[in-house]
Structures are given as C-alpha cells and as structure tokens.
Design a protein around this motif. Structure first.
Motif, PDB file in Angstrom:
ATOM      1  N   TRP A  52      12.315   7.347  -1.153  1.00 57.04           N
ATOM      2  CA  TRP A  52      10.851   7.382  -1.266  1.00 57.04           C
ATOM      3  C   TRP A  52      10.199   6.989   0.050  1.00 57.04           C
ATOM      4  O   TRP A  52       9.297   7.678   0.541  1.00 57.04           O
ATOM      5  CB  TRP A  52      10.400   6.437  -2.380  1.00 57.04           C
ATOM      6  CG  TRP A  52       8.942   6.514  -2.705  1.00 57.04           C
ATOM      7  CD1 TRP A  52       8.321   7.455  -3.470  1.00 57.04           C
ATOM      8  CD2 TRP A  52       7.908   5.608  -2.291  1.00 57.04           C
ATOM      9  NE1 TRP A  52       6.969   7.195  -3.559  1.00 57.04           N
ATOM     10  CE2 TRP A  52       6.688   6.067  -2.845  1.00 57.04           C
ATOM     11  CE3 TRP A  52       7.901   4.456  -1.512  1.00 57.04           C
ATOM     12  CZ2 TRP A  52       5.485   5.410  -2.637  1.00 57.04           C
ATOM     13  CZ3 TRP A  52       6.694   3.796  -1.295  1.00 57.04           C
ATOM     14  CH2 TRP A  52       5.501   4.272  -1.862  1.00 57.04           C
ATOM     15  N   GLY A  56       8.436   9.678   2.587  1.00 58.66           N
ATOM     16  CA  GLY A  56       7.043   9.358   2.889  1.00 58.66           C
ATOM     17  C   GLY A  56       6.828   9.177   4.377  1.00 58.66           C
ATOM     18  O   GLY A  56       5.866   9.697   4.958  1.00 58.66           O
ATOM     19  N   TYR A  60       4.456  12.040   6.085  1.00 55.61           N
ATOM     20  CA  TYR A  60       3.129  11.519   6.421  1.00 55.61           C
ATOM     21  C   TYR A  60       3.244  10.807   7.767  1.00 55.61           C
ATOM     22  O   TYR A  60       3.549   9.632   7.855  1.00 55.61           O
ATOM     23  CB  TYR A  60       2.616  10.597   5.316  1.00 55.61           C
ATOM     24  CG  TYR A  60       2.455  11.333   4.018  1.00 55.61           C
ATOM     25  CD1 TYR A  60       1.277  11.990   3.705  1.00 55.61           C
ATOM     26  CD2 TYR A  60       3.519  11.418   3.111  1.00 55.61           C
ATOM     27  CE1 TYR A  60       1.138  12.700   2.523  1.00 55.61           C
ATOM     28  CE2 TYR A  60       3.379  12.132   1.920  1.00 55.61           C
ATOM     29  CZ  TYR A  60       2.190  12.758   1.635  1.00 55.61           C
ATOM     30  OH  TYR A  60       2.056  13.471   0.459  1.00 55.61           O
ATOM     31  N   ASP A 195       5.487   2.145   6.279  1.00 58.73           N
ATOM     32  CA  ASP A 195       4.656   2.438   5.116  1.00 58.73           C
ATOM     33  C   ASP A 195       3.891   1.211   4.640  1.00 58.73           C
ATOM     34  O   ASP A 195       2.738   1.319   4.218  1.00 58.73           O
ATOM     35  CB  ASP A 195       5.519   2.997   3.987  1.00 58.73           C
ATOM     36  CG  ASP A 195       5.985   4.411   4.270  1.00 58.73           C
ATOM     37  OD1 ASP A 195       5.482   5.022   5.221  1.00 58.73           O
ATOM     38  OD2 ASP A 195       6.855   4.914   3.534  1.00 58.73           O
ATOM     39  N   LEU A 281       6.371  10.297  -5.233  1.00 63.06           N
ATOM     40  CA  LEU A 281       5.742  10.553  -3.937  1.00 63.06           C
ATOM     41  C   LEU A 281       4.271  10.960  -4.053  1.00 63.06           C
ATOM     42  O   LEU A 281       3.560  10.993  -3.042  1.00 63.06           O
ATOM     43  CB  LEU A 281       6.513  11.639  -3.176  1.00 63.06           C
ATOM     44  CG  LEU A 281       7.785  11.167  -2.464  1.00 63.06           C
ATOM     45  CD1 LEU A 281       8.638  12.355  -2.042  1.00 63.06           C
ATOM     46  CD2 LEU A 281       7.443  10.299  -1.257  1.00 63.06           C
ATOM     47  N   TYR A 284       1.589   8.992  -2.300  1.00 57.81           N
ATOM     48  CA  TYR A 284       1.187   9.260  -0.920  1.00 57.81           C
ATOM     49  C   TYR A 284       0.006  10.227  -0.865  1.00 57.81           C
ATOM     50  O   TYR A 284      -0.801  10.175   0.065  1.00 57.81           O
ATOM     51  CB  TYR A 284       2.361   9.848  -0.134  1.00 57.81           C
ATOM     52  CG  TYR A 284       3.366   8.816   0.325  1.00 57.81           C
ATOM     53  CD1 TYR A 284       3.144   8.077   1.475  1.00 57.81           C
ATOM     54  CD2 TYR A 284       4.546   8.593  -0.379  1.00 57.81           C
ATOM     55  CE1 TYR A 284       4.058   7.143   1.914  1.00 57.81           C
ATOM     56  CE2 TYR A 284       5.472   7.659   0.050  1.00 57.81           C
ATOM     57  CZ  TYR A 284       5.225   6.935   1.197  1.00 57.81           C
ATOM     58  OH  TYR A 284       6.134   6.000   1.622  1.00 57.81           O
TER      59      TYR A 284
END
Length: 512
Positions: A52, A56, A60, A195, A281, A284
C-alpha cells in the motif's frame, strides 16, 4: 530570494533520516541481492501494508504534489480530472493484475515484457514493450527532479549555475547509492516516511490555510468563476467535457502499464494483496482531491502577487504556487517539513522507476539479445549499473535541457505507454491474438498518437477529433489506443492464417 535557514535545517534533517533508512533497507528481510527478483522486486514478499505504501509512493509522486494544484491554479476545474482517473484505476487493478501476478510468479517473470514474450512467443513484441516502457519512464524520472528542484529553490537556494545544481546532484547521488545497495527494499521503506509526511502536510493545510483565508467559502469566492467549472462547449463541439472525460479514462487505462507501477504490483506477495490494495488505495484519491484544492487556496492567497515570490514564479511558473502558499501560510519549520515531503516524494518514485528501467533493460534487451547465458549474479549486476546510468541520464537531462522538454516528453510517454494495453490486457483474457497483429497495432497506435500530439505542438495531448461535423476534443492516447485495439483484433485472424504462432501460451490454461 534569501535562504530560509529554519526550513532548510528541517529539510536536511529529514532528508538525512530517509537516507539512513535507504541504506539499512538492505538488511530488511535480508536476502541475496545478487538475484534480480530479490534486488528488483523485493523477493516478491511485500504484504498488504508495505505494498500500500509502495504503490502510493510510486503513483502519487512529487510532481503530482506540485503539478496537480499548479494545473488547478492555472486553468481551474480541468485540473480535477486527476481525481476521477485515480478512482477508475482501482477496479482495473482489482480485475486484471492479480491474474498477471499469478502468471508472473509461476513463470519467473520480472517485467511485463517477460510476460508478453512468453504469452505470444514473440521477441519483437516483447522488445516493443520494453522499449516503450523505457522511453515513457525516462522523462517521468526527470519530472521528479523538476519537482525536487522547485522546493529546493523555494528554500532559497540559488538555482542557476554549477553552485545552484549542487543540492540536486547530491540528492540523486544519495538516491543512486542506496538504490544500488538495497534495491526495491529502499523505496519500500522510505515510502512509509514519505506518505506520513504527505498526510501530515495535507491535513494541516486543509485546516490551517482556510482558517487564515476566512474559510472555504471565502476561498471559492476569491476564485474566478471561469476556473470553478468547465467551460460550456461551443456549438458543434463537446469542448472541455469530452476532454475531461477522455483524459480521466485514458490516464486510468495507462497508469498501471508504466514499468514502475508494474514493478510495485509484481513485488506483492500474492494476488490477494493486490486485490486488498485495489480497495485500500482509494484513500489516496481522497488525499489527491485535497491536494488539488491547494490550487484554489493559492489563488485566494494571491501568492503570485507577492513580490517575494516573483523570482520563483518567473522560473517555475504555476509549479511554484504550492511552495509559495506553504511559505506564506506556515511557520518556517513546518514549511521545511512540507518541502521535505515533496523532495522525499521525488526520491521514492525515482528509485522505483530507475529499478523498473533496469529490470526491463537487463531482462528484455541485455539477456535476450546480448548475453542469454549470463548468470543470475551477472544479471543483477547489470541491472544495478543500468539503474545508475538511468539516474545520471535524468539529472543531465534536467540540468542541460529546458523543463518544458521534459514535460512534453512525459506527455508523449502517456500516449506511448497506453499502446501496451492490447498485448497485456487482451493477452490475459483473449485467445486467437496474433503477435504480428499486436505489433502492427502498437506501431500504428504509437505513430498516430504521436502525430496527434505533434499537431498540437507537443504542448497539449488534447486532439480535436472531427466526427460527422462534430468536434470531440479528447485525449490523444485514448483515441490512438482504440485504433491500436481495432487493428490488432481485425488483423489477428488474417495474419494467423498467413503466419500462425507457435508455442504461445493459452490465456485460459496459461499453458503452451
């Protein structure tokens, strides 16, 4: 612009922290990193939580953090197309990629080109997949550098001449070193820190900045009406409406075809991990919507009218909107945290992208055409060297070539990478496809998509398609891949009669 000492100290401290994490990652779940699947895919052992964070951090990126609100700041509502497209990608992830993972794990595939090579028994089609992945990813790496350069400039460092380039060069020397030693384990661990910093920054921004600007009502009142909604289409055209829809759909179809996204998927420990992440996800996508709102906040704050930011906007244009907003709205120490989040957000995807390029080159060019008898250790060593070369190339590209070229090439990269959809998607679910037909479809789709972008001067990927007197502006990548599909499906039965395939995998049984 003078150096912001407090923000710089916080920025450097966090950067050193993730550098340490990058090097110790080599001892995390310790394994033989002289095996390509261990170095380049983390041994395919990442569970739900690590995957994850990895996906991510992979999808991103720093440029997302900078460019999405910059697009909203510059053109308004059209910039929000990124939100629905990130919603649409997860059903695709859920339905398609667990099946690909199962085949890749069983057959020992490290790249999408490995799968295509085995599925269609075609070296040329696999080479087309590998070269497309390499060409589409290189400018993506360069854009991560652009995002990092923007925040380094916002700290007050000079950005011109040799001295101005030193911070960026140091950052990518560090990136090259820990990627070489730790492989995919390094960005997987650093992604957790990245993150967390992004989440802290965004949730602080959506509370603190509106409070300083008089609330969300005041923010939206300050945004020009033309930027709040899509422009109504002119007579005889679908205008921004079709452009918005096709951008979202085409981007969703293309995203997980990028080599770095494929690397993140194939590093998972099971197909169930991929399915769980297809659901998880979506968080996000919510955060991305909040990131996009920063563009409206920057308009309301009038950051482009602040004389202190004049040099930043002169050099970086709308990309400077978010750094300027943070400098105006946050204390210096928290601006340092936010800028570190963006810079680390560049390191994670850049590391994964360079590893993905190294996997493609080593498996599908070096081993396939130059050294088919190379040992596992030689294969891994070549991949590590290629990952260094890719990073050096990206740094040279950014320092020597105008940023606009990197943006234009990344625009073309989206058009090129989506042409891999037919061999991968149809290859997983359809029988009777001919490798030569797929190769022709790929070539025609790539040529037509590139032509569409060329007619727009390579500054826009929206092509005004004329259909029975109606103008339908739309994403060139989506238009060209539809043509690609049509050619592959129409020519497969014809070419199969002339040149039948031998030894290809059956997508149903996954056996030859």
């Amino acid at each position: 612009m003078t150096l912001n000492v407090t923000a710089t100290i916080v920025f450097v401290a966090l950067f050193l922290f993730v550098t340490w994490i990058g090097f110790i990652a080599a001892r995390w779940r310790k394994a033989d990193l002289d095996q390509l699947h261990e170095w380049g895919l983390g041994g395919r052992r990442f569970g739900t939580i690590v995957t994850w964070f990895l996906l991510g951090g992979d999808l991103y990126t720093a440029y997302t953090f900078i460019a999405v609100p910059a697009l909203v700041f510059g053109v308004g509502a059209m910039g929000f197309f990124a939100v629905p497209y990130t919603v649409m990608i997860y059903p695709i992830l859920f339905l398609v990629f667990p099946r690909l993972w199962v085949i890749a794990r069983r057959e020992g595939h490290v790249t999408a080109a490995d799968y295509v090579r085995a599925r269609f028994n075609s070296r040329l089609l696999a080479l087309a997949v590998a070269l497309t992945g390499l060409l589409a990813t290189m400018p993506y790496i360069a854009l991560q550098l652009v995002g990092m350069e923007v925040v380094i400039g916002a700290l007050g460092f000079p950005t011109h001449g040799i001295v101005g380039h030193i911070p960026l060069i140091i950052a990518f020397v560090v990136l090259a070193a820990f990627t070489y030693t730790s492989g995919l384990r390094a960005p997987a661990l650093i992604a957790v820190v990245k993150d967390m910093l992004i989440f802290i920054t965004i949730f602080a921004a959506i509370v603190i900045i509106p409070a300083k600007l008089g609330g969300y009502g005041a923010i939206f009142d300050a945004v020009p009406e033309a930027k709040l909604t899509l422009r109504p289409p002119a007579e005889g055209s679908l205008g921004d409406y079709s452009a918005y829809i096709t951008l979202a759909l085409g981007s969703a179809c293309a995203l997980f075809l990028y080599p770095h996204a494929m690397t993140g998927i194939l590093s998972a420990s099971s197909g169930h991990v991929i399915r769980r992440n297809a659901a998880a996800l979506s968080a996000y996508s919510f955060v991305l919507g909040l990131i996009a709102l920063l563009g409206y906040m920057a308009i309301a704050a009038g950051v482009d009218k602040n004389p202190l930011h004049a040099s930043g906007f002169e050099r970086y244009g709308a990309n400077f909107a978010v750094p300027a907003l943070f400098l105006d709205m946050f204390p210096s120490w928290f601006a340092g945290v936010a800028f570190a989040a963006v810079a680390i957000g560049a390191l994670v995807p850049a590391a994964i992208m360079s590893i993905a390029c190294a996997n493609l080159f080593t498996r599908n060019i070096y081993k396939e055409y130059w050294r088919p008898d190379c040992t596992d250790a030689q294969e891994a060593k070549v991949a590590k060297i290629v990952s260094l070369v890719v990073k050096v190339g990206a740094v040279v590209f950014v320092l020597a070539i105008p940023h606009s070229y990197a943006i234009q090439l990344q625009l073309l990269g989206g058009i090129w990478i989506i042409q891999l959809l037919p061999p991968i998607l149809l290859g997983l679910f359809a029988r009777g496809l001919n490798a030569r037909a797929l190769l022709l479809g790929w070539a025609i789709g790539t040529a037509v998509g590139t032509y569409m972008a060329a007619t727009r001067g390579f500054v826009s990927s929206i092509y005004p398609l004329e259909v029975f007197g109606l103008t339908i502006p739309g994403y060139a990548a989506l238009y060209s891949v539809v043509l690609n599909f049509a050619v592959a499906v129409a020519l497969s039965p014809v070419l199969d009669r002339v040149w039948p395939q031998r030894g290809a995998l059956d997508p149903a049984s996954n056996r030859r």
